[in-house]
Design a protein around this motif. Structure first.
Motif, short mmCIF file in Angstrom:
data_model
loop_
_atom_site.label_atom_id
_atom_site.label_comp_id
_atom_site.label_asym_id
_atom_site.label_seq_id
_atom_site.Cartn_x
_atom_site.Cartn_y
_atom_site.Cartn_z
N ASP A 64 0.87 -1.17 0.00
CA ASP A 64 0.00 0.00 0.00
C ASP A 64 0.91 1.23 0.00
N VAL A 65 1.16 1.78 -1.19
CA VAL A 65 2.09 2.91 -1.34
C VAL A 65 1.32 4.20 -1.08
N GLU A 66 1.63 4.85 0.05
CA GLU A 66 0.82 5.95 0.54
C GLU A 66 1.56 7.28 0.61
N SER A 67 0.81 8.34 0.29
CA SER A 67 1.27 9.71 0.51
C SER A 67 0.07 10.64 0.32
N PRO A 68 -0.04 11.70 1.13
CA PRO A 68 -1.12 12.67 0.89
C PRO A 68 -1.06 13.26 -0.51
N ALA A 69 0.16 13.34 -1.06
CA ALA A 69 0.33 13.89 -2.41
C ALA A 69 -0.26 12.98 -3.49
N LEU A 70 -0.58 11.73 -3.11
CA LEU A 70 -1.14 10.77 -4.06
C LEU A 70 -2.66 10.68 -3.99
N ASN A 71 -3.26 11.58 -3.22
CA ASN A 71 -4.71 11.56 -3.05
C ASN A 71 -5.42 11.76 -4.39
N SER A 72 -4.92 12.72 -5.17
CA SER A 72 -5.44 12.94 -6.52
C SER A 72 -4.35 12.61 -7.52
N TYR A 73 -4.72 12.00 -8.61
CA TYR A 73 -3.72 11.59 -9.59
C TYR A 73 -3.07 12.77 -10.29
N THR A 74 -1.75 12.76 -10.35
CA THR A 74 -0.98 13.60 -11.26
C THR A 74 0.19 12.74 -11.74
N PRO A 75 0.67 12.92 -12.96
CA PRO A 75 1.80 12.12 -13.43
C PRO A 75 3.05 12.35 -12.60
N ASP A 76 3.24 13.57 -12.11
CA ASP A 76 4.42 13.87 -11.30
C ASP A 76 4.40 13.10 -9.98
N SER A 77 3.25 13.12 -9.30
CA SER A 77 3.18 12.47 -7.98
C SER A 77 3.28 10.96 -8.10
N PHE A 78 2.56 10.36 -9.06
CA PHE A 78 2.59 8.91 -9.19
C PHE A 78 3.95 8.43 -9.65
N SER A 79 4.57 9.17 -10.55
CA SER A 79 5.91 8.80 -11.01
C SER A 79 6.91 8.88 -9.86
N ALA A 80 6.86 9.96 -9.10
CA ALA A 80 7.79 10.14 -7.98
C ALA A 80 7.58 9.09 -6.90
N GLY A 81 6.31 8.82 -6.57
CA GLY A 81 6.01 7.84 -5.53
C GLY A 81 6.45 6.44 -5.91
N LEU A 82 6.17 6.04 -7.14
CA LEU A 82 6.57 4.71 -7.59
C LEU A 82 8.08 4.59 -7.77
N GLU A 83 8.72 5.65 -8.24
CA GLU A 83 10.18 5.61 -8.38
C GLU A 83 10.84 5.37 -7.03
N GLN A 84 10.37 6.08 -6.02
CA GLN A 84 10.92 5.92 -4.67
C GLN A 84 10.69 4.50 -4.17
N PHE A 85 9.50 3.99 -4.39
CA PHE A 85 9.17 2.63 -3.95
C PHE A 85 10.01 1.60 -4.68
N LEU A 86 10.12 1.72 -6.00
CA LEU A 86 10.83 0.73 -6.82
C LEU A 86 12.33 0.74 -6.56
N GLU A 87 12.89 1.88 -6.25
CA GLU A 87 14.32 1.95 -5.95
C GLU A 87 14.66 1.13 -4.71
N ASN A 88 13.69 1.02 -3.80
CA ASN A 88 13.92 0.29 -2.56
C ASN A 88 13.54 -1.19 -2.66
N ASN A 89 12.71 -1.54 -3.65
CA ASN A 89 12.22 -2.92 -3.73
C ASN A 89 12.79 -3.72 -4.90
N ARG A 90 13.08 -3.04 -6.02
CA ARG A 90 13.77 -3.63 -7.16
C ARG A 90 13.16 -4.94 -7.67
#
Length: 329
Positions: A64-90
């Motif tokens: 469950d990848v969470e952030s208040p910035a992800l409440n509404s979809y934007t390409p910037d927020s979803f890209s940034a959130g997933l990039e951060q998650f994927l860098e740690n999980n690979r």
């Protein structure tokens, strides 16, 4: 530890897009063939209920990848959130449905991570140790098998209808859910969320329809579309059309099925007076059952139809409407 496949399911305004189940089936199928572990992720704010829904399926774990910035979809927020998650999980392979939302942000995400995307795939096959993903080329006239050469994670999006969402396997027990909080600086979000994207003012998302009644040139006149609408209403389905009908303005462009319209995979697709040009076929061939009605016994649509009715649609459809209404009464 085995390699990992990660399926990123899509949610909008707290609702899971049903195409996500198709992508999860793709993940389960690849995992069974490769021996890789399957995990899933849902991105948003307060989406634990969706994570729980996914956790009921056959996956090792759900994030469950969470952030208040992800409440509404934007390409910037979803890209940034997933990039951060994927860098740690690979994970080795990241699968997503080929929706408007995904095709909006996944190029940015993959580029930011220095990786590539094979998009709009209709299937895959295993060639030795290599995975090949199949894409249609030249409006469906050819298919190409494409493989990755760079380092993982590899990004793949699957076209609507490439897999059967109703074939998703349930888990023996609920998978564990891990909440991952990501930090997304507000300054990094350059987009201001607006109204959810639609192709036209009165747009309908035909990808979510379970029954579609589609009309082609055989309908002859605009006024005759009313007949198809009555059938769609009787069946509880949506009305759609081939390109010539929409080009003529008889139905809005958001009702067009095909390579330049929507790609659908309903449970039932009724083609009324549609010849079946390849540009139309690529948009609906994922339908579970196809009923085609045409006077032309050589119509290409009959090659993929489960039920082929050679006849005048103006004789067949009124009788069909009557029988459907009888069955419901």
């Amino acid at each position: 530890m085995p390699d990992t496949i990660l399926v990123v399911v899509e949610q909008r305004e707290g609702k899971l897009n049903r195409v996500s189940w198709e992508t999860l089936v793709a993940g389960q199928t690849i995992a069974a063939e490769t021996g890789w572990a399957l995990e899933a992720a849902v991105v948003g704010s307060g989406v634990n209920a969706i994570a729980s829904e996914v956790a009921a399926k056959k996956v090792r774990k759900v994030y469950d990848v969470e952030s208040p910035a992800l409440n509404s979809y934007t390409p910037d927020s979803f890209s940034a959130g997933l990039e951060q998650f994927l860098e740690n999980n690979r994970p080795r392979l990241v699968l997503m449905p080929h929706t408007y939302q995904v095709r909006d942000f996944v190029p940015k995400l993959a580029t930011a991570m220095g990786h590539t995307v094979i998009s709009d795939c209709i299937g895959y096959r295993k060639d030795g140790d290599k995975l090949l993903f199949t894409r249609q080329m030249f409006q469906g006239k050819f298919a190409a098998d494409v493989s990755f050469q760079g380092e993982a994670p590899w990004f793949v999006t699957f076209q609507n209808g490439a897999f059967r969402g109703d074939k998703v396997e349930a888990g023996a027990s609920a998978a564990p859910i891990e909440t991952v909080n990501v930090e997304i600086p507000s300054a990094s979000i350059r987009n201001k969320p607006q109204e959810v994207f639609k192709e036209a003012k009165q747009a309908v998302d035909l990808t979510q329809a379970e029954i579609i009644v589609s009309v082609g040139r055989g309908i002859k006149e605009q006024k005759n579309i009313e007949l198809a609408k009555q059938l769609a209403e009787a069946l509880g389905g949506e009305i759609a059309a081939s390109r010539p009908i929409c080009d003529s303005g008889w139905l809005p462009m958001d009702r067009q099925i095909g390579s330049s319209g929507q790609t659908v995979a309903p449970k039932l697709y009724l083609a009324l007076g549609i010849s079946g040009a390849i540009q139309h076929i690529v948009g609906m061939k994922g339908a579970r059952s196809v009923i085609a009605i045409s006077k032309d016994h050589e119509a290409p649509i009959f090659e993929i139809a489960d039920v082929a009715v050679v006849g005048n649609l103006f004789d067949v459809v009124p009788a069909l409407i009557e029988e459907v209404r009888k069955a419901k009464s």
